[in-house]
Design a protein around this motif. Structure first.
Motif, mmCIF file in Angstrom:
data_model
loop_
_atom_site.group_PDB
_atom_site.id
_atom_site.type_symbol
_atom_site.label_atom_id
_atom_site.label_comp_id
_atom_site.label_asym_id
_atom_site.label_seq_id
_atom_site.Cartn_x
_atom_site.Cartn_y
_atom_site.Cartn_z
ATOM 1 N N MET A 1 29.757 41.539 17.527
ATOM 2 C CA MET A 1 30.614 41.336 16.379
ATOM 3 C C MET A 1 31.896 42.158 16.507
ATOM 4 N N LYS A 2 31.775 43.348 17.077
ATOM 5 C CA LYS A 2 32.944 44.202 17.221
ATOM 6 C C LYS A 2 33.999 43.581 18.142
ATOM 7 N N PRO A 3 33.628 42.966 19.280
ATOM 8 C CA PRO A 3 34.666 42.343 20.117
ATOM 9 C C PRO A 3 35.407 41.207 19.407
ATOM 10 N N ILE A 4 34.716 40.463 18.556
ATOM 11 C CA ILE A 4 35.397 39.397 17.817
ATOM 12 C C ILE A 4 36.425 40.008 16.871
ATOM 13 N N PHE A 5 36.028 41.058 16.179
ATOM 14 C CA PHE A 5 36.939 41.734 15.254
ATOM 15 C C PHE A 5 38.148 42.291 15.996
ATOM 16 N N ILE A 6 37.907 42.921 17.138
ATOM 17 C CA ILE A 6 39.009 43.477 17.928
ATOM 18 C C ILE A 6 39.930 42.360 18.417
ATOM 19 N N GLY A 7 39.355 41.222 18.810
ATOM 20 C CA GLY A 7 40.167 40.085 19.247
ATOM 21 C C GLY A 7 41.032 39.536 18.132
ATOM 22 N N VAL A 8 40.477 39.440 16.927
ATOM 23 C CA VAL A 8 41.247 38.934 15.783
ATOM 24 C C VAL A 8 42.359 39.922 15.409
ATOM 25 N N VAL A 9 42.041 41.214 15.424
ATOM 26 C CA VAL A 9 43.065 42.223 15.108
ATOM 27 C C VAL A 9 44.163 42.204 16.174
ATOM 28 N N ALA A 10 43.787 42.113 17.441
ATOM 29 C CA ALA A 10 44.782 42.073 18.520
ATOM 30 C C ALA A 10 45.656 40.827 18.401
ATOM 31 N N ALA A 11 45.050 39.688 18.067
ATOM 32 C CA ALA A 11 45.817 38.459 17.899
ATOM 33 C C ALA A 11 46.768 38.568 16.709
ATOM 34 N N ALA A 31 55.560 27.675 23.658
ATOM 35 C CA ALA A 31 54.145 27.302 23.593
ATOM 36 C C ALA A 31 53.232 28.434 24.052
ATOM 37 N N TRP A 32 53.737 29.335 24.876
ATOM 38 C CA TRP A 32 52.887 30.408 25.396
ATOM 39 C C TRP A 32 52.421 31.360 24.304
ATOM 40 N N VAL A 33 53.183 31.466 23.214
ATOM 41 C CA VAL A 33 52.796 32.362 22.131
ATOM 42 C C VAL A 33 51.491 31.887 21.501
ATOM 43 N N ASP A 34 51.392 30.592 21.270
ATOM 44 C CA ASP A 34 50.171 30.017 20.695
ATOM 45 C C ASP A 34 48.982 30.180 21.646
ATOM 46 N N VAL A 35 49.247 29.995 22.934
ATOM 47 C CA VAL A 35 48.176 30.135 23.933
ATOM 48 C C VAL A 35 47.661 31.575 23.973
ATOM 49 N N VAL A 36 48.555 32.541 23.960
ATOM 50 C CA VAL A 36 48.152 33.941 24.003
ATOM 51 C C VAL A 36 47.394 34.313 22.725
ATOM 52 N N PHE A 37 47.870 33.861 21.578
ATOM 53 C CA PHE A 37 47.224 34.162 20.304
ATOM 54 C C PHE A 37 45.772 33.694 20.302
ATOM 55 N N TRP A 38 45.559 32.423 20.646
ATOM 56 C CA TRP A 38 44.194 31.890 20.623
ATOM 57 C C TRP A 38 43.349 32.427 21.771
ATOM 58 N N SER A 39 43.981 32.800 22.864
ATOM 59 C CA SER A 39 43.239 33.388 23.977
ATOM 60 C C SER A 39 42.680 34.759 23.608
ATOM 61 N N LEU A 40 43.432 35.534 22.858
ATOM 62 C CA LEU A 40 42.933 36.842 22.414
ATOM 63 C C LEU A 40 41.687 36.681 21.546
ATOM 64 N N ILE A 41 41.706 35.702 20.661
ATOM 65 C CA ILE A 41 40.533 35.448 19.821
ATOM 66 C C ILE A 41 39.378 34.919 20.666
ATOM 67 N N GLY A 42 39.673 34.017 21.608
ATOM 68 C CA GLY A 42 38.638 33.456 22.478
ATOM 69 C C GLY A 42 37.995 34.499 23.382
ATOM 70 N N VAL A 43 38.795 35.413 23.900
ATOM 71 C CA VAL A 43 38.246 36.471 24.746
ATOM 72 C C VAL A 43 37.340 37.384 23.928
ATOM 73 N N ALA A 45 35.543 36.463 21.348
ATOM 74 C CA ALA A 45 34.297 35.721 21.149
ATOM 75 C C ALA A 45 33.466 35.675 22.424
ATOM 76 N N ALA A 46 34.128 35.500 23.572
ATOM 77 C CA ALA A 46 33.403 35.468 24.843
ATOM 78 C C ALA A 46 32.765 36.825 25.147
ATOM 79 N N LEU A 47 33.490 37.891 24.895
ATOM 80 C CA LEU A 47 32.928 39.224 25.119
ATOM 81 C C LEU A 47 31.768 39.502 24.181
ATOM 82 N N SER A 48 31.837 38.993 22.983
ATOM 83 C CA SER A 48 30.727 39.165 22.050
ATOM 84 C C SER A 48 29.485 38.428 22.544
ATOM 85 N N THR A 49 29.681 37.247 23.104
ATOM 86 C CA THR A 49 28.566 36.477 23.660
ATOM 87 C C THR A 49 27.968 37.184 24.862
ATOM 88 N N VAL A 50 28.810 37.690 25.751
ATOM 89 C CA VAL A 50 28.318 38.414 26.922
ATOM 90 C C VAL A 50 27.610 39.691 26.493
#
Length: 82
Positions: A1-11, A31-43, A45-50
């Protein structure tokens, strides 16, 4: 849960800084701004899963690869080994 929170705060922080530097129009044209924003949230979530799977991952790897002392030690210290 903490990695998701950190990803949302970083985004969120990235979005604020990008808005300050690029402006509203810059966010729409780059367009890269949108990609980076959602990538921070996705990373996050991925770290939380791992992180959730890491507790038993060393034991599963230890069963597949024999005679690896480091992996055996990681499995012995894993919460699912007990």
């Amino acid at each position: 849960m903490k990695p998701i929170f950190i990803g949302v705060v970083a985004a969120s922080l990235f979005g604020i800084v990008a808005t300050k530097f690029l402006g509203t129009e810059g966010l729409l044209t780059n367009a890269w701004v949108d990609v980076v924003f959602w990538s921070l949230i996705g990373v996050g979530a991925a770290l939380s899963t791992v992180d959730a799977a890491w507790g038993c991952l060393p034991c599963h790897v230890s069963r597949l690869v024999h005679k690896q002392s480091l992996i055996d030690r990681l499995c012995h210290n894993a919460p699912c080994a007990h």
